[in-house]
Design a protein around this motif. Structure first.
Motif, PDB file in Angstrom:
ATOM      1  N   SER A 531      -1.665   6.517   3.248  1.00 52.35           N
ATOM      2  CA  SER A 531      -1.682   5.153   2.716  1.00 52.35           C
ATOM      3  C   SER A 531      -2.988   4.806   2.014  1.00 52.35           C
ATOM      4  O   SER A 531      -3.091   3.743   1.395  1.00 52.35           O
ATOM      5  CB  SER A 531      -1.430   4.146   3.848  1.00 52.35           C
ATOM      6  OG  SER A 531      -2.401   4.297   4.864  1.00 52.35           O
ATOM      7  N   LYS A 548     -10.199  -0.289   4.305  1.00 49.27           N
ATOM      8  CA  LYS A 548      -9.134   0.627   3.876  1.00 49.27           C
ATOM      9  C   LYS A 548      -8.616   0.229   2.499  1.00 49.27           C
ATOM     10  O   LYS A 548      -8.096  -0.875   2.310  1.00 49.27           O
ATOM     11  CB  LYS A 548      -7.989   0.613   4.880  1.00 49.27           C
ATOM     12  CG  LYS A 548      -6.954   1.707   4.629  1.00 49.27           C
ATOM     13  CD  LYS A 548      -5.874   1.665   5.690  1.00 49.27           C
ATOM     14  CE  LYS A 548      -4.952   2.870   5.570  1.00 49.27           C
ATOM     15  NZ  LYS A 548      -5.469   4.072   6.186  1.00 49.27           N
ATOM     16  N   LEU A 550      -5.857   0.636  -0.072  1.00 53.23           N
ATOM     17  CA  LEU A 550      -4.471   1.051  -0.045  1.00 53.23           C
ATOM     18  C   LEU A 550      -4.053   1.635  -1.384  1.00 53.23           C
ATOM     19  O   LEU A 550      -4.559   1.235  -2.443  1.00 53.23           O
ATOM     20  CB  LEU A 550      -3.560  -0.128   0.305  1.00 53.23           C
ATOM     21  CG  LEU A 550      -3.863  -0.802   1.649  1.00 53.23           C
ATOM     22  CD1 LEU A 550      -2.964  -2.005   1.848  1.00 53.23           C
ATOM     23  CD2 LEU A 550      -3.687   0.170   2.801  1.00 53.23           C
ATOM     24  N   MET A 553       1.389   1.004  -3.624  1.00 53.71           N
ATOM     25  CA  MET A 553       2.701   0.991  -2.979  1.00 53.71           C
ATOM     26  C   MET A 553       3.246  -0.423  -2.834  1.00 53.71           C
ATOM     27  O   MET A 553       4.253  -0.639  -2.196  1.00 53.71           O
ATOM     28  CB  MET A 553       2.621   1.646  -1.589  1.00 53.71           C
ATOM     29  CG  MET A 553       1.662   0.931  -0.639  1.00 53.71           C
ATOM     30  SD  MET A 553       1.699   1.605   1.035  1.00 53.71           S
ATOM     31  CE  MET A 553       0.970   3.206   0.790  1.00 53.71           C
ATOM     32  N   TYR A 554       2.610  -1.391  -3.434  1.00 50.26           N
ATOM     33  CA  TYR A 554       3.022  -2.771  -3.233  1.00 50.26           C
ATOM     34  C   TYR A 554       3.484  -3.404  -4.533  1.00 50.26           C
ATOM     35  O   TYR A 554       2.901  -3.199  -5.594  1.00 50.26           O
ATOM     36  CB  TYR A 554       1.869  -3.580  -2.624  1.00 50.26           C
ATOM     37  CG  TYR A 554       1.351  -2.887  -1.395  1.00 50.26           C
ATOM     38  CD1 TYR A 554       2.123  -2.838  -0.239  1.00 50.26           C
ATOM     39  CD2 TYR A 554       0.151  -2.200  -1.418  1.00 50.26           C
ATOM     40  CE1 TYR A 554       1.702  -2.164   0.869  1.00 50.26           C
ATOM     41  CE2 TYR A 554      -0.289  -1.514  -0.310  1.00 50.26           C
ATOM     42  CZ  TYR A 554       0.490  -1.503   0.843  1.00 50.26           C
ATOM     43  OH  TYR A 554       0.062  -0.817   1.935  1.00 50.26           O
ATOM     44  N   ASP A 659      -3.256   1.531  11.685  1.00 49.22           N
ATOM     45  CA  ASP A 659      -2.189   1.636  10.662  1.00 49.22           C
ATOM     46  C   ASP A 659      -0.835   1.176  11.164  1.00 49.22           C
ATOM     47  O   ASP A 659       0.200   1.597  10.639  1.00 49.22           O
ATOM     48  CB  ASP A 659      -2.068   3.070  10.136  1.00 49.22           C
ATOM     49  CG  ASP A 659      -3.224   3.435   9.210  1.00 49.22           C
ATOM     50  OD1 ASP A 659      -4.074   2.566   8.994  1.00 49.22           O
ATOM     51  OD2 ASP A 659      -3.271   4.571   8.731  1.00 49.22           O
ATOM     52  N   LEU A 662       1.223  -0.695   8.326  1.00 49.03           N
ATOM     53  CA  LEU A 662       1.417  -0.135   6.992  1.00 49.03           C
ATOM     54  C   LEU A 662       2.850   0.296   6.738  1.00 49.03           C
ATOM     55  O   LEU A 662       3.310   0.305   5.601  1.00 49.03           O
ATOM     56  CB  LEU A 662       0.460   1.033   6.776  1.00 49.03           C
ATOM     57  CG  LEU A 662      -1.021   0.634   6.765  1.00 49.03           C
ATOM     58  CD1 LEU A 662      -1.882   1.827   6.420  1.00 49.03           C
ATOM     59  CD2 LEU A 662      -1.276  -0.495   5.784  1.00 49.03           C
ATOM     60  N   SER A 666       4.771  -0.963   3.393  1.00 46.59           N
ATOM     61  CA  SER A 666       5.275  -0.043   2.377  1.00 46.59           C
ATOM     62  C   SER A 666       6.784  -0.055   2.251  1.00 46.59           C
ATOM     63  O   SER A 666       7.327   0.476   1.298  1.00 46.59           O
ATOM     64  CB  SER A 666       4.807   1.382   2.701  1.00 46.59           C
ATOM     65  OG  SER A 666       5.329   1.788   3.943  1.00 46.59           O
ATOM     66  N   ARG A 679       8.598   8.701   6.146  1.00 46.09           N
ATOM     67  CA  ARG A 679       7.211   8.454   6.538  1.00 46.09           C
ATOM     68  C   ARG A 679       6.883   9.328   7.724  1.00 46.09           C
ATOM     69  O   ARG A 679       7.759   9.827   8.403  1.00 46.09           O
ATOM     70  CB  ARG A 679       7.021   6.982   6.930  1.00 46.09           C
ATOM     71  CG  ARG A 679       6.833   6.054   5.758  1.00 46.09           C
ATOM     72  CD  ARG A 679       6.416   4.682   6.249  1.00 46.09           C
ATOM     73  NE  ARG A 679       5.229   4.753   7.085  1.00 46.09           N
ATOM     74  CZ  ARG A 679       3.974   4.758   6.611  1.00 46.09           C
ATOM     75  NH1 ARG A 679       3.774   4.719   5.320  1.00 46.09           N
ATOM     76  NH2 ARG A 679       2.945   4.818   7.428  1.00 46.09           N
TER      77      ARG A 679
END
Length: 803
Positions: A531, A548, A550, A553-554, A659, A662, A666, A679
């Motif tokens: 991620s 973090k 990212l 993915m958003y 995490d 996440l 995602s 995943r």
């Protein structure tokens, strides 16, 4: 009203208040603005400066307005924005705003008298050598003799709040208020039960029901003990609560220098609050129940508590709300209850709904038809609950209390209704008609003391005056206009406003430039995963953080903010805490607490080494965190990537899962029954990832099983080895499980466990704990997910063998 304005002015002008103090002291008047009241003196409700103030100015005592012309003698936090009350002498019988007075009489008793001279409240100190009443820095009102010995104290008679260093014993109760903004005694209480266990109870007009700790578990399964001869608990100044039944919890901001209170709230939840000195607002630093719908009696008779997404009360089909302003009265049927024939009755199904308790009958291995017939044959039956848990459980209900809906409940309630009654279609969605936190208050006006009688506590009333309401309305209007102009000027969608307001009290929104600075241009990398990468940073207040970044993915800013608000509500000691975020142009960054000892894999696998005590502690802590995500968290989050790299260890080797949000971030927009892409990490992924089966919380159970087996063995089990019998390669995990199952089946003594556990431990481990962990691990990695236990069950097994 003029009196209240004068009071506000004295708060705003300390010099004027000091002047009044000097005048009163020099004239030897009976009023007081210091921390004590001398024998023979009194405080008047009509003089706003008649106050007792603790030496450090933290607490104030005096007459507190609880309605129009209604007052209670109270103690409150001086510096809290709403002057939060911690104690009341006469919470169920307010006095008149004119002529009422509290006096420390010459006979030693402290007496609260109404305008007509009638005694409303008094201490039991008549004929004692009481010299003065003193408000201490602890918030305790104490009556002392000439030598300073306490002869009576408010700490012995709590209302709904416990303060630091205030002992809570078998003779005391914390009793909630009857509603939001109300001060009358309510139906929820905290007390020590007869078995010496601290409990929460609903004691309403129709039922009494215990709901915390979880009534479905034994005392020991709940982590308590009744093998103690005393009943005492205390909250210390550090924010730690300790009880003789082994209940212990800590404030999220544990440490000295914070003003705290433990309050039995009107909604039936017990919460620990911390005061923000800058804003004067309270922040929840611990709560007994993370799921409000587990509070019994919260929605009254026939009422159902649902999440929409906040906890709200609703009425089932065929029922209507009894009193919209008071959900304690629940729902009333729209039909007359009679013992009808089978042809005159229909059953309406409500999926994932149950009513706790009041079981008429119970049967296992029962078909749904036989369960229906069981209810039809009993005139007392109002509904039946049917569960498809492998045992086909049937419960017929004589009353409908403590209703709730949760996706975790594997069954339905079937309401018994007249066939002629028009209702919505079966399985229709319950309509939440009123939020639990939005119970209205009605007004009370005191014209004369005769208005209060023994039934006065049944009335409800409001705290705000019309003057304050008008000022508040203007402030709200200005606030709303300010927000409107602010967000319109920046072009932020209106749907983001709620998200930002929800976050503002819990997180900080960072700018990208600021995070770039605190990480020294993202210089020191702590780790990297699917991620994104994690970097070490130091904030301006010297807090060390993990930042973090990212990946891409958003879908957009609104999606990201919506998900962040969800993750932000998740709070558990075994989950890494989020402190902030950045959503700026294309940057999506999360700011977490920094966990000192890094991830589990860096300590467990060769050449590193982890002792047995730490291994079991990590296994237990990880189970607690996952059980919270699966069973307690409102959003029921599935982690989807449980592995040693995502289990961090603090300075005390307490496990903190990272995490955990996440997967949710995602997978936005994908169907609830499945995920848009695979995943996880090879070696820790459940078999259903490679099939068409929907993904459930059992994928985390599988990964957890692999992790604790690795903790037992001390090596990775995701590698491939040669099968001696077939000379083909097979996963190390498959080989290990096959060997362990063989040893368990043919064991004659306990020596087999020695051959399973990491030889580097040199026999220094608990045989009982190791055996339990082996059995848990084997059951968790079953290929058939239906055979895997739930994390709640895993946690209970580990707690039972905790030393």
């Amino acid at each position: 009203m003029l009196q209240k304005m004068r009071y506000q002015q004295t708060l705003q002008y300390p010099s004027f208040l000091s002047f009044l103090c000097s005048v009163f002291f020099l004239s030897f008047a009976t009023s007081a603005t210091n921390n004590f009241l001398q024998r023979g003196s009194s405080l008047s409700v009509e003089v706003d400066s008649d106050l007792l103030v603790s030496p450090d100015k933290s607490f104030t005592g005096g007459f507190y307005a609880v309605g129009k012309n209604a007052y209670c003698f109270s103690i409150w936090f001086t510096n809290s924005k709403d002057r939060t009350v911690v104690w009341m002498a006469n919470r169920d019988k307010p006095v008149n705003g004119r002529g009422s007075r509290i006096s420390l009489r010459r006979d030693g008793a402290m007496v609260l008298a109404d305008v007509d001279g009638s005694t409303v409240w008094q201490t039991n100190t008549t004929a004692t050598d009481v010299q003065r009443a003193e408000l201490l820095d602890s918030g305790n009102l104490a009556l002392k003799d000439p030598h300073g010995k306490i002869l009576w104290q408010s700490f012995d008679f709590p209302t709904n709040t416990l303060l630091p260093n205030q002992p809570f014993t078998k003779s005391k109760k914390l009793v909630s208020a009857s509603g939001r903004g109300s001060y009358f005694s309510g139906y929820f209480s905290l007390y020590f039960d007869n078995d010496n266990v601290l409990r929460l109870m609903y004691d309403g007009p129709d039922i009494s029901s215990l709901y915390w700790p979880d009534p479905d578990f034994t005392v020991f399964q709940n982590g308590r003990t009744n093998y103690n001869s005393s009943r005492i608990a205390i909250l210390d100044e550090m924010g730690t609560f300790l009880s003789t039944d082994k209940l212990q919890f800590n404030a999220a901001d544990m440490g000295f220098g914070v003003k705290r209170r433990l309050t039995m709230d009107y909604d039936g939840n017990l919460r620990l609050y911390s005061l923000n000195n800058l804003s004067g607002l309270w922040e929840v630093s611990w709560e007994a129940l993370t799921e409000p719908c587990k509070v019994h009696g919260i929605c009254g008779r026939n009422g159902i508590c649902v999440y929409a997404p906040q906890a709200q009360c609703s009425c089932p089909p065929g029922y209507g709300v009894t009193d919209p302003s008071n959900w304690n009265k629940g729902c009333k049927p729209k039909f007359n209850k009679t013992c009808s024939q089978a042809n005159d009755v229909k059953f309406v199904e409500l999926a994932n709904v149950d009513f706790y308790g009041y079981d008429l009958d119970y049967s296992t291995e029962s078909s749904i038809d036989s369960c229906r017939n069981l209810c039809l044959g009993d005139c007392r039956c109002e509904a039946f609950s049917y569960r498809l848990t492998g045992e086909q459980l049937c419960f017929t209900k004589s009353a409908l209390f403590n209703g709730f809906r949760t996706p975790d409940f594997p069954g339905s309630i079937f309401l018994k209704l007249p066939a002629s009654l028009e209702t919505t279609e079966p399985n229709s969605t319950l309509i939440a008609t009123n939020p639990i936190c939005g119970i209205r208050e009605s007004e009370i006006v005191i014209g004369s003391p005769s208005m209060f009688d023994n039934n006065s506590k049944k009335q409800t009333w409001v705290y705000l005056y019309s003057f304050v309401s008008a000022i508040g309305a203007v402030e709200v209007l200005i606030f709303v206009l300010g927000w409107w102009f602010l967000f319109r000027g920046h072009g932020v969608p209106a749907s983001l406003e709620d998200g930002y307001r929800a976050l503002s009290s819990q997180f900080r929104k960072f700018s990208y430039a600021e995070l770039r600075k605190v990480t020294k241009k993202f210089k020191e990398e702590l780790g990297r995963g699917a991620s994104g990468a994690v970097y070490k940073g130091i904030l301006a207040d010297e807090r060390v953080v993990a930042v973090k970044r990212l990946g891409d993915m958003y879908e957009g800013e609104e999606v990201f903010w919506a998900e962040i608000s969800t993750i932000g509500r998740i709070n558990h000691m075994n989950l890494v805490r989020m402190w902030g975020f950045c959503s700026e142009r294309g940057h999506r960054i999360l700011v977490y607490e920094y966990v000192e000892n890094g991830s589990l894999d860096r300590h467990l696998f060769p050449p590193n080494f982890l002792g047995w005590k730490e291994r079991f502690k990590v296994a237990l802590g990880t189970a607690k965190g996952l059980a919270y995500l699966h069973h307690e968290c409102l959003e029921w989050v599935i982690h989807c990537d449980v592995k040693p790299e995502n289990i961090l260890l603090d300075s005390e080797f307490e496990a903190k899962i990272a995490d955990f949000g996440l997967a949710k971030l995602s997978q936005r927009g994908s169907p609830s029954s499945g995920f848009s892409r695979i995943r996880g990490t090879k070696g820790y992924m459940a078999p259903e990832w490679a099939s068409t089966l929907p993904i459930t919380a059992k994928v985390d159970v599988y990964s957890y099983g692999v992790v604790i087996l690795e903790m037992l063995k001390g090596i990775r089990l995701s590698s491939w080895v040669v099968n001696n019998s077939t000379e083909e390669q097979e996963p190390e995990l498959t080989r290990f499980v096959r060997i362990v199952k063989g040893k368990i089946q043919c064991r004659e003594d306990d020596s087999w466990i020695e051959k399973i556990v990491d030889p580097r431990l040199e026999g220094q481990f608990s045989r009982r704990q190791a055996t339990t962990m082996v059995e848990i691990g084997i059951s968790c990695v079953e290929e058939d997910r239906n055979k895997r236990p739930a994390m709640a069950s895993v946690l209970q097994l580990l707690l039972e063998c905790e030393e």
